[in-house]
Write a protein that holds these residues in place. Structure first.
Motif, short mmCIF file in Angstrom:
data_model
loop_
_atom_site.label_atom_id
_atom_site.label_comp_id
_atom_site.label_asym_id
_atom_site.label_seq_id
_atom_site.Cartn_x
_atom_site.Cartn_y
_atom_site.Cartn_z
N GLN A 7 0.86 -1.19 0.00
CA GLN A 7 0.00 0.00 0.00
C GLN A 7 0.90 1.24 0.00
O GLN A 7 1.82 1.34 0.80
N PHE A 8 0.57 2.19 -0.87
CA PHE A 8 1.36 3.41 -1.01
C PHE A 8 1.23 4.29 0.23
O PHE A 8 0.11 4.59 0.66
N ILE A 9 2.39 4.71 0.77
CA ILE A 9 2.38 5.61 1.93
C ILE A 9 2.56 7.05 1.45
O ILE A 9 1.70 7.90 1.66
N PHE A 10 3.71 7.33 0.84
CA PHE A 10 3.96 8.66 0.25
C PHE A 10 5.16 8.60 -0.68
O PHE A 10 5.86 7.59 -0.77
N GLN A 11 5.36 9.72 -1.38
CA GLN A 11 6.46 9.84 -2.32
C GLN A 11 7.16 11.17 -2.10
O GLN A 11 6.52 12.17 -1.80
N TYR A 12 8.47 11.16 -2.28
CA TYR A 12 9.27 12.37 -2.19
C TYR A 12 10.00 12.60 -3.51
O TYR A 12 10.57 11.67 -4.10
N TYR A 13 9.97 13.85 -3.95
CA TYR A 13 10.67 14.25 -5.17
C TYR A 13 11.46 15.50 -4.84
O TYR A 13 10.89 16.51 -4.42
N ARG A 14 12.77 15.43 -5.01
CA ARG A 14 13.65 16.57 -4.72
C ARG A 14 13.37 17.16 -3.35
O ARG A 14 13.15 18.37 -3.22
N GLU A 15 13.30 16.31 -2.37
CA GLU A 15 13.19 16.64 -0.95
C GLU A 15 11.81 17.12 -0.51
O GLU A 15 11.64 17.53 0.65
N PHE B 66 -2.72 7.23 4.88
CA PHE B 66 -2.02 6.93 6.13
C PHE B 66 -2.08 8.15 7.04
O PHE B 66 -2.03 9.28 6.57
N PRO B 67 -2.16 7.91 8.35
CA PRO B 67 -2.29 9.04 9.29
C PRO B 67 -1.00 9.84 9.38
O PRO B 67 0.07 9.38 8.96
N PRO B 68 -1.09 11.05 9.96
CA PRO B 68 0.08 11.94 10.04
C PRO B 68 1.23 11.38 10.86
O PRO B 68 2.35 11.88 10.75
N ARG B 69 0.97 10.36 11.68
CA ARG B 69 2.09 9.82 12.45
C ARG B 69 3.09 9.08 11.55
O ARG B 69 4.17 8.73 12.00
N PHE B 70 2.71 8.90 10.30
CA PHE B 70 3.66 8.41 9.28
C PHE B 70 4.23 9.65 8.58
O PHE B 70 3.47 10.41 7.95
N SER B 71 5.50 9.87 8.72
CA SER B 71 6.11 11.03 8.09
C SER B 71 7.44 10.61 7.47
O SER B 71 7.96 9.53 7.75
N GLY B 72 7.98 11.50 6.65
CA GLY B 72 9.22 11.14 5.98
C GLY B 72 10.09 12.33 5.68
O GLY B 72 9.71 13.49 5.91
N LEU B 73 11.27 12.02 5.20
CA LEU B 73 12.22 13.02 4.77
C LEU B 73 12.95 12.49 3.55
O LEU B 73 13.15 11.28 3.43
N GLN B 74 13.36 13.41 2.69
CA GLN B 74 14.31 13.05 1.65
C GLN B 74 15.48 14.03 1.75
O GLN B 74 15.28 15.23 1.90
N PHE B 75 16.67 13.52 1.64
CA PHE B 75 17.88 14.32 1.83
C PHE B 75 18.46 14.75 0.47
O PHE B 75 18.07 14.19 -0.57
N PRO B 76 19.38 15.73 0.47
CA PRO B 76 19.95 16.21 -0.79
C PRO B 76 20.57 15.11 -1.64
O PRO B 76 20.62 15.22 -2.87
N ASN B 77 21.04 14.03 -1.02
CA ASN B 77 21.61 12.93 -1.81
C ASN B 77 20.51 11.95 -2.24
O ASN B 77 20.82 10.87 -2.75
N TYR B 78 19.26 12.32 -2.02
CA TYR B 78 18.06 11.57 -2.42
C TYR B 78 17.80 10.34 -1.58
O TYR B 78 16.85 9.61 -1.87
N SER B 79 18.59 10.10 -0.54
CA SER B 79 18.23 9.06 0.40
C SER B 79 17.01 9.52 1.19
O SER B 79 16.64 10.72 1.16
N SER B 80 16.37 8.60 1.90
CA SER B 80 15.09 8.94 2.52
C SER B 80 14.92 8.22 3.85
O SER B 80 15.56 7.19 4.10
N GLU B 81 14.08 8.78 4.69
CA GLU B 81 13.68 8.16 5.95
C GLU B 81 12.17 8.11 6.04
O GLU B 81 11.47 9.01 5.55
N LEU B 82 11.70 7.04 6.65
CA LEU B 82 10.29 6.92 7.01
C LEU B 82 10.23 6.87 8.53
O LEU B 82 10.90 6.04 9.14
#
Lengths: 114, 115
Positions: free
Chosen positions: A44-52, A60-76
């Motif tokens: 199931q799709f949570i979210f997508q990040y493009y260029r940070e 999904f509820p707001p307690r699911f959050s993420g980040l994308q970094f300048p090197n395009y790596s990501s955290e959930l």
């Protein structure tokens, strides 16, 4: 050309805790998507990040959050873990947010909430 | 709403034979993409084949072919000359070809190849 790397591979957390999952994109890919796959179900799709920036989100509820970094790596990040959050979390990277294909998936992080 | 249906929870096939995995989809969009992924026990989703809704020819990739019947809204995967390494979960997925970025997956079919 390296693929998508996710860490950790397995994780056990207690209900109410917070967790951070990490994803390194395939070289050259600037878009990262996260999926949750419960046992016996399709992802199931949570979210997508493009260029940070987040540029698409599933149900999904707001307690699911993420980040994308300048090197395009990501955290959930998932706060206030619930038992139903137990699942395989998959990261997928691609080049460009509008590509019809070309997603590369990692092997996932298996999260168990007890 | 878009939906993918895979009605075969599990399938068996004899090694070296062909097998068809069923997938039907529901969408009101004119433009969309259809995917098949393989998921071995390691968890990674491995891309197999892609079919665009405007593609007139059925997609083929080596031993994989996609039987695309647009009017019936079906996109069945055909695996020819099955190998033991084909044993895995198989997922059909769909993506809108607009600003929606997500893949919508079916519930999957577990394929077991018998020696």
């Amino acid at each position: 050309e390296t693929g998508v790397t996710q860490s950790p591979t397995h994780l056990i957390k207690t209900r109410g805790q917070q967790v951070t999952l990490r994803c390194s994109s395939q070289s050259g890919h600037n878009t990262v998507s996260w999926y949750q796959q419960a046992l016996g179900q399709g992802p199931q799709f949570i979210f997508q990040y493009y260029r940070e920036e987040e540029n698409g989100r599933g149900n999904f509820p707001p307690r699911f959050s993420g980040l994308q970094f300048p090197n395009y790596s990501s955290e959930l990040n998932v706060n206030a873990l619930e038992l139903d959050d137990s699942a395989l979390y998959l990261c997928a990277s691609s080049l460009g947010r509008d590509r019809g294909y070309g997603y590369t998936f990692g092997s996932g992080t298996r999260l168990t909430v007890v | 709403a878009q939906k993918i249906t895979q009605t075969q929870p599990g399938m068996f096939v004899q090694e070296k034979e062909a097998v068809t995995l069923d997938c039907t989809y529901d969408t009101s969009d004119q433009s969309y993409g259809l995917f098949w992924y393989k998921q071995p026990s390691s968890g990674e989703m491995i891309f197999l084949i892609y079919q665009g809704s405007y593609d007139e020819q059925n997609a083929t990739e080596g031993r994989y072919s996609l039987n695309f019947q647009k009017a019936r809204k079906s996109a069945n995967l055909v695996i020819s000359a099955s190998q033991l390494g084909d044993s895995a979960m198989y997922f059909c997925a769909m993506r809108r070809m607009d600003s929606s970025y997500k893949l919508i997956f079916g519930s999957g079919t577990r394929l077991l190849v018998r020696p």
